[in-house]
Enzyme design. Structure first.
Site, PDB file in Angstrom:
ATOM      1  N   HIS A 192      47.063  33.384  40.101  1.00  0.00           N
ATOM      2  CA  HIS A 192      45.867  33.437  40.942  1.00  0.00           C
ATOM      3  C   HIS A 192      44.680  34.104  40.234  1.00  0.00           C
ATOM      4  CE1 HIS A 192      47.846  37.227  41.052  1.00  0.00           C
ATOM      5  NE2 HIS A 192      46.790  37.789  41.601  1.00  0.00           N
ATOM      6  N   ASP A 193      44.868  34.538  38.982  1.00  0.00           N
ATOM      7  CA  ASP A 193      43.797  35.240  38.262  1.00  0.00           C
ATOM      8  C   ASP A 193      43.165  34.408  37.159  1.00  0.00           C
ATOM      9  OD1 ASP A 193      44.025  37.621  39.682  1.00  0.00           O
ATOM     10  OD2 ASP A 193      45.567  38.423  38.345  1.00  0.00           O
TER      11      ASP A 193
ATOM     12  N   ASP B 151      52.262  44.988  40.117  1.00  0.00           N
ATOM     13  CA  ASP B 151      50.857  44.799  39.743  1.00  0.00           C
ATOM     14  C   ASP B 151      50.346  45.902  38.810  1.00  0.00           C
ATOM     15  OD1 ASP B 151      48.237  43.384  40.474  1.00  0.00           O
ATOM     16  OD2 ASP B 151      47.732  45.454  40.993  1.00  0.00           O
TER      17      ASP B 151
HETATM   18  C1  NOJ Z   1      46.145  42.048  39.015  1.00  0.00           C
HETATM   19  C2  NOJ Z   1      46.144  41.080  40.148  1.00  0.00           C
HETATM   20  O1  NOJ Z   1      46.857  39.937  39.758  1.00  0.00           O
HETATM   21  C3  NOJ Z   1      44.704  40.802  40.469  1.00  0.00           C
HETATM   22  O2  NOJ Z   1      44.558  39.720  41.354  1.00  0.00           O
HETATM   23  C4  NOJ Z   1      44.100  42.057  41.022  1.00  0.00           C
HETATM   24  O3  NOJ Z   1      42.725  41.850  41.210  1.00  0.00           O
HETATM   25  C5  NOJ Z   1      44.292  43.231  40.065  1.00  0.00           C
HETATM   26  N1  NOJ Z   1      45.604  43.285  39.491  1.00  0.00           N
HETATM   27  C6  NOJ Z   1      44.053  44.530  40.785  1.00  0.00           C
HETATM   28  O4  NOJ Z   1      45.100  44.780  41.679  1.00  0.00           O
END
Ligand code: NOJ
Length: 549
Positions: A320-321, A201
């Protein structure tokens, strides 16, 4: 050139967002046993590995990306014994397991941070990034990716700490060797357990510019792929390189030109990267239709940069983002939904690289028609909405923007059946369910030969059975065609060509000379009424793949 084989090049991945995948204890939240109960489904789909987003202990301010104990499982997801069982059964199914590694920051509830904030003299003080305020307040003008200042004032010691994401996610100080030592031993601990790799991440944020640096046009420049990051990444690589694992770095701010350095076969830091270039194309609030030329250009830049053994791509169009791909790149309209979902499948799965399918993508799940901001859980989206309201945007207009951009669009529960709770749970889930579960669900799609799900299976099978679609070279045709995405894959004498109309209109094109239909066999097509003599005219969202005879 000799093929350099690796299991992680050949396998197709599947991303699981556990809270929304499958709930077996009926608390409305998905769990590890839920994942275990769907291993047969995943095997049948042709999946070779799963990536599970964070399941560690966490106060869940950012749904698990704020970790308070790296070596414990969050109770709502299950226990460590249940995790071990999942790992074992996944392996029995021939499915490897990739975990999320969140090491740019922890939760503010992590014992390291609780200690760190207690006193400037504390032993853990330098585990995080602390600085004095200025006359204007925070130490500098850096802004958080989740909105507002990147600094939070802490009364106890009258200093500010840095957080690139939410204020509950303080950034770790990678300049402190003890931080790295502790993180690396945790990494080894998980690998010793037998997991098969990590999705890493926010890794391009671990190095920060000197605090005197002011923000530039790009507000995140001071903590995105900052020079000097190499040293940290090389140390991390040396931990990874001892094992035969899959590593994929989330690399916001890394360009295609720099990619070979990040993922080169011998010296690279990771096996592959999640790049952001093709994703930013759909982020624009105003943009309603896909700019096909730019889209091809962004993807081709990565395909070309990593060609000839210079590295390997990670292929994704959902996670998921970001909102659902059919809603962003394709079309939700009834007449186009199915064809566009299949067209996107063919486009992405057969590019050079390892494909990652996000849960629900394989059945063509779409964005959620969120009724109000109260249906939203994601911290960044709530901040963004309130910023808009504060700036005088009308609530209905602000909600329109939210509906198009919210990451919760992809976090609604997996649609297994048409039942009240979509076969996901027996009680009301933590997140709203998309009302289109009646039309879009696994159960119905399993039995419909023309379903999106069965098309995914067919494309995955085609990839799994043809080395040219895995190890072959990539070549883009018709780069300036505004509707068609046409590319070739080639390994020795084995050749494929993929032709996809990414628009709602008919498209025509003289195909490149070497794509004469008489010499090519149609392998798959997403329209039932395809006739070969129409080979230069493509219906809306028509997608075909041919193999040279
Ligand atoms: C990227 C992750 O995919 C996301 O869901 C998260 O909010 C941020 N990094 C912070 O960890």
């Amino acid at each position: 050139m000799a093929i350099k084989r690796a299991w992680w090049k050949e396998a197709v991945g599947y991303q699981i967002y556990p809270a929304s995948f499958m709930d077996t204890n009926n608390d409305g939240i998905g769990d590890l046993n839920g994942i275990r109960s769907k291993l047969d489904y995943l095997k049948d789909l042709g999946i070779g590995f799963i990536w599970i987003t964070p399941i560690y202990e966490s106060p869940n301010v950012d749904n698990g990306y704020d970790i308070s104990d790296y070596q414990k499982i969050l109770r709502t997801f299950g226990t460590m014994e249940e995790f071990d069982l999942l790992l074992e059964e996944a392996h029995d199914h021939g499915i490897r397991v990739i975990m999320d590694l969140v090491i740019n920051h922890t939760s503010n509830q992590h014992p390291w941070f609780i200690e760190s904030r207690s006193s400037v003299k504390d032993d853990y003080r330098d585990y995080y990034i602390w600085a004095d305020g200025t006359i204007d307040g925070p130490p500098n003008d850096w802004v958080s990716i989740f909105g507002g200042s990147a600094w939070e004032y802490d009364e106890t010691t009258n200093q500010y700490y840095l957080h690139v994401f939410a204020k509950e996610q303080p950034d770790l100080n990678w300049e402190n060797p003890r931080v790295k030592r502790d993180l690396f031993s945790m990494v080894d601990w998980w690998l010793d357990k037998g997991i098969d790799g990590f999705r890493v991440d926010a890794i391009s944020h671990i190095k920060k510019a000197p605090l005197e640096t002011s923000s530039t046009n790009d507000p995140f420049d001071s903590f995105k792929n900052v020079p000097g990051i190499e040293t940290h990444l090389e140390e991390l690589r040396d931990i990874f390189k001892k094992r035969d694992i899959l590593t994929v770095g989330e690399a916001n701010g890394v360009s295609a030109a720099e990619a070979p350095k990040w993922v080169g076969e011998t010296e690279g830091y990771f096996n592959m990267l999640f790049e952001f270039d093709h994703i930013s194309l759909w982020n624009k609030e105003e943009q309603e239709t896909l700019d096909v030329i730019h889209f091809k250009k962004a993807l081709t830049a990565w395909q070309d940069a990593l060609a000839d053994g210079k590295g390997w791509n990670a292929l994704y169009m959902e996670n998921h983002d970001i909102p659902r791909s059919v809603s962003s790149f394709g079309s939700e309209e009834t007449v186009f939904w199915q064809a566009s979902a299949k067209a996107l499948a063919l486009t992405f799965l057969l590019l050079q690289g390892t494909p990652f399918i996000y849960q629900g993508q394989e059945i063509g799940m779409t964005n959620m028609p969120f009724a109000s901001i109260d249906d939203i859980d994601a911290v960044d989206t709530k901040n963004f909405y309130h910023e808009m309201i504060h700036a005088g945007v009308e609530p209905s207009k602000a909600m329109n923007v939210i509906r198009r951009t919210a990451r919760d669009n992809s976090r609604t529960p997996m649609q297994w059946t048409a039942e009240e709770y979509a076969g996901f749970s027996k009680r009301k889930p933590w997140m709203v369910i998309n009302p289109n579960k009646q039309e879009i669900n696994v159960l119905d799609e399993l039995t419909d030969p023309n379903s999106v799900l069965n098309f995914y299976k067919a494309v995955i099978q085609l990839r799994n059975q043809n080395e040219a679609l895995i190890y072959g070279s990539y070549k883009l045709y018709l780069p300036d065609h505004p509707q068609l995405f046409v590319y070739g894959r080639r390994l020795g004498n084995e050749r494929f060509v993929v032709i996809v109309n990414l628009s709602k209109e008919f498209a025509s094109a003289d195909l490149p000379e070497n794509v004469q239909i008489e010499e090519w066999d149609l392998q798959l097509c997403n329209l039932n009424n395809h006739t070969i003599h129409q080979h230069t005219i493509f219906a809306p969202y028509e997608a075909r793949v041919y193999k040279h005879k």
